[in-house]
Design an enzyme around this catalytic site. Sequence first.
Site, mmCIF file in Angstrom:
data_model
loop_
_atom_site.group_PDB
_atom_site.id
_atom_site.type_symbol
_atom_site.label_atom_id
_atom_site.label_comp_id
_atom_site.label_asym_id
_atom_site.label_seq_id
_atom_site.Cartn_x
_atom_site.Cartn_y
_atom_site.Cartn_z
ATOM 1 N N THR A 1 1.810 3.096 -2.838
ATOM 2 C CA THR A 1 1.775 3.918 -4.052
ATOM 3 C C THR A 1 0.799 5.081 -3.972
ATOM 4 O O THR A 1 0.733 5.897 -4.887
ATOM 5 C CB THR A 1 1.405 3.061 -5.280
ATOM 6 O OG1 THR A 1 0.137 2.441 -5.057
ATOM 7 C CG2 THR A 1 2.465 1.998 -5.542
ATOM 8 N N SER A 2 0.052 5.175 -2.888
ATOM 9 C CA SER A 2 -0.904 6.279 -2.756
ATOM 10 C C SER A 2 -1.100 6.601 -1.281
ATOM 11 O O SER A 2 -0.655 5.863 -0.402
ATOM 12 C CB SER A 2 -2.255 5.926 -3.399
ATOM 13 O OG SER A 2 -2.856 4.817 -2.728
ATOM 14 N N GLY B 1 0.809 -1.213 0.000
ATOM 15 C CA GLY B 1 0.000 0.000 0.000
ATOM 16 C C GLY B 1 0.840 1.259 0.000
ATOM 17 O O GLY B 1 0.509 2.240 0.668
ATOM 18 N N TYR C 1 -15.069 -3.126 6.904
ATOM 19 C CA TYR C 1 -13.760 -2.518 7.114
ATOM 20 C C TYR C 1 -13.397 -2.525 8.596
ATOM 21 O O TYR C 1 -12.274 -2.900 8.971
ATOM 22 C CB TYR C 1 -13.759 -1.083 6.578
ATOM 23 C CG TYR C 1 -12.442 -0.376 6.751
ATOM 24 C CD1 TYR C 1 -11.346 -0.707 5.961
ATOM 25 C CD2 TYR C 1 -12.289 0.608 7.723
ATOM 26 C CE1 TYR C 1 -10.124 -0.066 6.130
ATOM 27 C CE2 TYR C 1 -11.066 1.257 7.889
ATOM 28 C CZ TYR C 1 -9.996 0.918 7.098
ATOM 29 O OH TYR C 1 -8.785 1.549 7.266
ATOM 30 N N SER D 1 -6.819 0.590 12.693
ATOM 31 C CA SER D 1 -7.637 1.802 12.746
ATOM 32 C C SER D 1 -8.483 1.783 14.014
ATOM 33 O O SER D 1 -8.919 0.720 14.469
ATOM 34 C CB SER D 1 -8.564 1.894 11.527
ATOM 35 O OG SER D 1 -9.488 2.966 11.686
ATOM 36 N N GLY E 1 0.830 6.083 2.669
ATOM 37 C CA GLY E 1 1.845 5.076 2.386
ATOM 38 C C GLY E 1 2.870 5.579 1.396
ATOM 39 O O GLY E 1 4.078 5.319 1.527
#
Length: 295
Positions: free
Chosen positions: A16-17, A14, A166, A141, A20
Site C-alpha cells: 500500500t505504500s 507491504g 533491521y 536488503s 510495493g
Amino acid sequence: MADDLSARTILLTGGTSGFGRVAALDLAKRGATVAVVGRDESKGATLVERSKDLAGTIAFHQADLASQSTVRSLAATVEREYDQIDVLAHNAGLSAGSRRESPDGIELTLAVNHLAPYLLTYELLDHFCDAPDPRVVVTASDIHRRATLDLDDLQLMDGSDSLDAYARSKLANIAFTIELDDRLPDDSAVTVNCVHPGFIPSTDLFRDAPLRTRLLVRIAGLVPGVATSKQAAADRLQTLLVDPQYGSVSGQYVGSDGPADPASDATNQVVRRRLWEMSAELVGIPPDWPTPRTN
C-alpha cells in the site's frame, strides 16, 4: 519480463505504500490479480480505487503482520477467497524506533520482517505449490551485511539500535530463503528467492527510527548514484515475481546485477538451520516443514 499476467494471482504484503504500491499497480496494469496486504485501510481503499480501470484487479486485505493470529487469519482468508495463488511476495517491513514487542511478546522488527514471512509461507505453501510457476519472493536488503545472527540474543535484548535490528531481520530473510530452498523436495516446482531492491530514501520504512538514523538516511539519499527510485525498486521486485528467468532459479540473493553472494551467516548451514528451528518454536509450529510431497 512477462507482459500478460492475466492468469497470475499474486499475494503481495507491504503493497500500500512505497515501491510495493508501485509494483502492485504495475502488476495490475499487466492483468494480474493482486491481493495486497497492509495495515492502513484508507491506503488500501485508495489503491483498490486506482485499479478499477486497469486490466487486472487489486484486492486489499487489512492485516497487522506483527500478530501471529492475524497472519493465520490472513492465510485462512486467502485460502477461502482464492482458488490458487501463483506468487507469495513478502515485501512488508518496518524499522522500529526503539525496542518494542509484538502482541506475542516478540521483538517487533523480528516479528514483522522475519517471523511473519516464515509463518505465512508455512500456512500457504500447499495453496500455491501446484501452480504452473509457483514462487516465493522475499524483500531483503544489502544492509544485512552489517549484521550477524546472534542466536543467543535473537530478540535483541542487548539493546541494539533500530538499524541493527533491521539489518539482522534482513539477514534472517536471506537465511530463511536459502534454508527453505534447501528443504523443498527435489520434485517441487516452487522457487524461492530474495531481492535487494536498492536504497530507497523516499520510503516510509524508517519513519519510526531515531532522529539520527532518519538524518543519516536523508543524507545518504543526497549522494549521487546511491539512491534508488521507487519505480526502479518496483521493477527489480517484479523481475523476481514474474520474469521467466526466475521461474527456474531458486535459493538466490538477487541484487542490482543479478544473483550475488550474501553474508556468510546466511549461507552457514548450522546457523540457518538453528534459526529455522528457533523460528518454528517462536510461532508454535513443527520445525520439520516443508514435508516432502513424495518419497
